[in-house]
Design an enzyme around this catalytic site. Sequence first.
Site, mmCIF file in Angstrom:
data_model
loop_
_atom_site.group_PDB
_atom_site.id
_atom_site.type_symbol
_atom_site.label_atom_id
_atom_site.label_comp_id
_atom_site.label_asym_id
_atom_site.label_seq_id
_atom_site.Cartn_x
_atom_site.Cartn_y
_atom_site.Cartn_z
ATOM 1 N N SER A 112 45.840 11.418 71.257
ATOM 2 C CA SER A 112 46.676 11.438 70.074
ATOM 3 C C SER A 112 46.105 11.734 68.900
ATOM 4 O O SER A 112 44.996 10.800 68.455
ATOM 5 C CB SER A 112 47.612 10.106 69.610
ATOM 6 O OG SER A 112 48.157 10.225 68.463
ATOM 7 N N HIS B 229 48.088 15.255 72.310
ATOM 8 C CA HIS B 229 49.268 14.429 72.077
ATOM 9 C C HIS B 229 49.558 14.670 70.635
ATOM 10 O O HIS B 229 48.806 14.334 69.964
ATOM 11 C CB HIS B 229 49.201 13.196 72.707
ATOM 12 C CG HIS B 229 50.425 12.337 72.342
ATOM 13 N ND1 HIS B 229 51.327 12.191 73.184
ATOM 14 C CD2 HIS B 229 50.760 11.768 71.300
ATOM 15 C CE1 HIS B 229 52.575 11.460 73.010
ATOM 16 N NE2 HIS B 229 52.032 11.115 71.359
ATOM 17 N N ASP C 65 51.793 14.148 67.589
ATOM 18 C CA ASP C 65 53.159 13.129 67.265
ATOM 19 C C ASP C 65 53.630 13.773 65.883
ATOM 20 O O ASP C 65 53.255 14.078 64.600
ATOM 21 C CB ASP C 65 52.353 11.726 66.801
ATOM 22 C CG ASP C 65 51.981 10.970 67.827
ATOM 23 O OD1 ASP C 65 50.944 10.716 68.081
ATOM 24 O OD2 ASP C 65 52.718 10.957 68.732
ATOM 25 N N MET D 268 56.533 13.436 62.958
ATOM 26 C CA MET D 268 57.432 12.617 62.506
ATOM 27 C C MET D 268 58.320 12.960 61.152
ATOM 28 O O MET D 268 57.553 13.769 60.178
ATOM 29 C CB MET D 268 56.602 11.222 61.995
ATOM 30 C CG MET D 268 55.943 10.754 63.156
ATOM 31 S SD MET D 268 54.736 9.267 62.577
ATOM 32 C CE MET D 268 53.864 8.881 63.985
ATOM 33 N N HIS E 194 55.259 15.159 70.995
ATOM 34 C CA HIS E 194 56.038 13.883 70.968
ATOM 35 C C HIS E 194 56.830 13.949 69.591
ATOM 36 O O HIS E 194 56.555 13.717 68.384
ATOM 37 C CB HIS E 194 55.124 12.779 70.923
ATOM 38 C CG HIS E 194 55.937 11.373 70.816
ATOM 39 N ND1 HIS E 194 55.444 10.094 70.648
ATOM 40 C CD2 HIS E 194 57.237 11.268 70.898
ATOM 41 C CE1 HIS E 194 56.338 9.215 70.573
ATOM 42 N NE2 HIS E 194 57.418 9.564 70.741
ATOM 43 N N MET F 71 59.426 12.504 66.969
ATOM 44 C CA MET F 71 59.781 11.225 66.459
ATOM 45 C C MET F 71 60.715 11.738 65.150
ATOM 46 O O MET F 71 60.391 11.681 63.889
ATOM 47 C CB MET F 71 58.898 10.272 66.183
ATOM 48 C CG MET F 71 58.477 9.638 67.350
ATOM 49 S SD MET F 71 56.596 8.921 67.227
ATOM 50 C CE MET F 71 55.674 10.089 67.205
ATOM 51 N N MET G 145 57.174 3.828 75.184
ATOM 52 C CA MET G 145 56.292 3.423 73.973
ATOM 53 C C MET G 145 55.700 1.740 74.056
ATOM 54 O O MET G 145 56.669 1.144 74.512
ATOM 55 C CB MET G 145 57.456 3.546 72.788
ATOM 56 C CG MET G 145 57.634 4.839 72.713
ATOM 57 S SD MET G 145 56.288 6.233 72.255
ATOM 58 C CE MET G 145 55.594 5.262 70.739
ATOM 59 N N ASP H 107 52.493 5.275 75.616
ATOM 60 C CA ASP H 107 52.126 5.905 74.359
ATOM 61 C C ASP H 107 51.987 4.536 73.382
ATOM 62 O O ASP H 107 53.217 4.016 73.276
ATOM 63 C CB ASP H 107 53.000 6.709 73.804
ATOM 64 C CG ASP H 107 52.653 7.507 72.586
ATOM 65 O OD1 ASP H 107 53.204 7.955 71.890
ATOM 66 O OD2 ASP H 107 51.445 7.219 72.274
HETATM 67 C C1 DX5 Z 1 53.020 6.275 67.532
HETATM 68 C C2 DX5 Z 1 52.382 7.522 68.122
HETATM 69 C C3 DX5 Z 1 51.405 7.284 69.156
HETATM 70 C C4 DX5 Z 1 50.223 6.632 68.297
HETATM 71 C C5 DX5 Z 1 48.997 6.396 69.319
HETATM 72 O O1 DX5 Z 1 54.118 6.502 66.932
HETATM 73 O O2 DX5 Z 1 53.620 7.916 68.996
HETATM 74 O O3 DX5 Z 1 50.973 8.553 69.723
HETATM 75 O O4 DX5 Z 1 49.937 7.940 67.545
HETATM 76 O O5 DX5 Z 1 47.803 5.957 68.760
HETATM 77 P P1 DX5 Z 1 47.245 4.607 68.988
HETATM 78 O O6 DX5 Z 1 46.453 4.919 70.270
HETATM 79 O O7 DX5 Z 1 46.189 4.446 67.916
HETATM 80 O O8 DX5 Z 1 48.321 3.661 69.190
HETATM 81 ZN ZN ZN Z 2 53.009 9.626 70.394
#
Ligand code: DX5
Ligand code: ZN
Length: 251
Positions: free
Chosen positions: A13, A38, A40, A42, A71, A73, A145, A183
């Site tokens: 990520s 990965h 993220d 948001m 991913h 969100m 999660m 994750d």
């Molecule tokens: C959180 C993300 C994860 C996060 C993982 O909302 O979906 O992918 O970035 O990072 P670490 O490994 O630092 O929890």
């Molecule tokens: Zn994620």
Amino acid sequence: MIAGEWRPLVAASILTADFGHLDRVVHKLERAGIDRIHLDVMDGHFVPNLTFGPDLVAAFRRLTSLPLDVHLMISEPSRYVARFLEAKPATVTFHVEVSEPDELKAWTLEAIRRGGAGAGLAVSPATPVTAVVPFLPSLDVVMVMTVEPGFGGQHFMVEAAPKMAVAGEWIHRADPPGQIHVDGGVNRDSARAAGRWGADVLVVGSALFQRGQDAADEVRLVRERAMAGRLLAETPFEPDPVGSGRAAPAH
Ligand code: DX5
Ligand code: ZN
């Protein structure tokens, strides 16, 4: 059951990476031996944080040939999914908790598949994993999660891990078998639990970007410990009939 060639995959990520040097970040991660990236996304509405959109996913597509796991969100995955599919990701996963009607969630999953990507649902820690059951025929990924979505660097919530085994019972029987992604808070210390509960893809973020820590070591340790956890879970133990209290491996 572990098939012969099975091995846990590590997805990096990039949420806590240096966005000022993405090409350098990607090459460092490739050298560290990661299997996937990965991403993220948001929207500041579904989660109290804002990151990036489809243009950055497309930029990563130009930077690497590794599989991209998007991913989402975001509150309206149905509205934006087509834009993300243009970047040809390997998978697109959104949250089962979004307040879109189930029919629209099912439509979005099918749209992801029509767009050539694996379709996934993510389940936040407080959500029962049974929430994905109505969508199983359209699922290639269940993402469990183990942190509250929105930020990297949080602690692994081991109480959420058993959901992987439940969802794995469903998704590993699909044809072709789907994947369990875990994750949040995954690192060398939590990887064994992640493997033990059945993760196929372990998403590792901040642990790869620790100053003074070698990312390749982290990838290697996460993979080794996830495999050890999975093998332990697959090794049936029977109580020792003599009563010595030491469990004996089943023959
Ligand atoms: C959180 C993300 C994860 C996060 C993982 O909302 O979906 O992918 O970035 O990072 P670490 O490994 O630092 O929890
Ligand atoms: Zn994620």
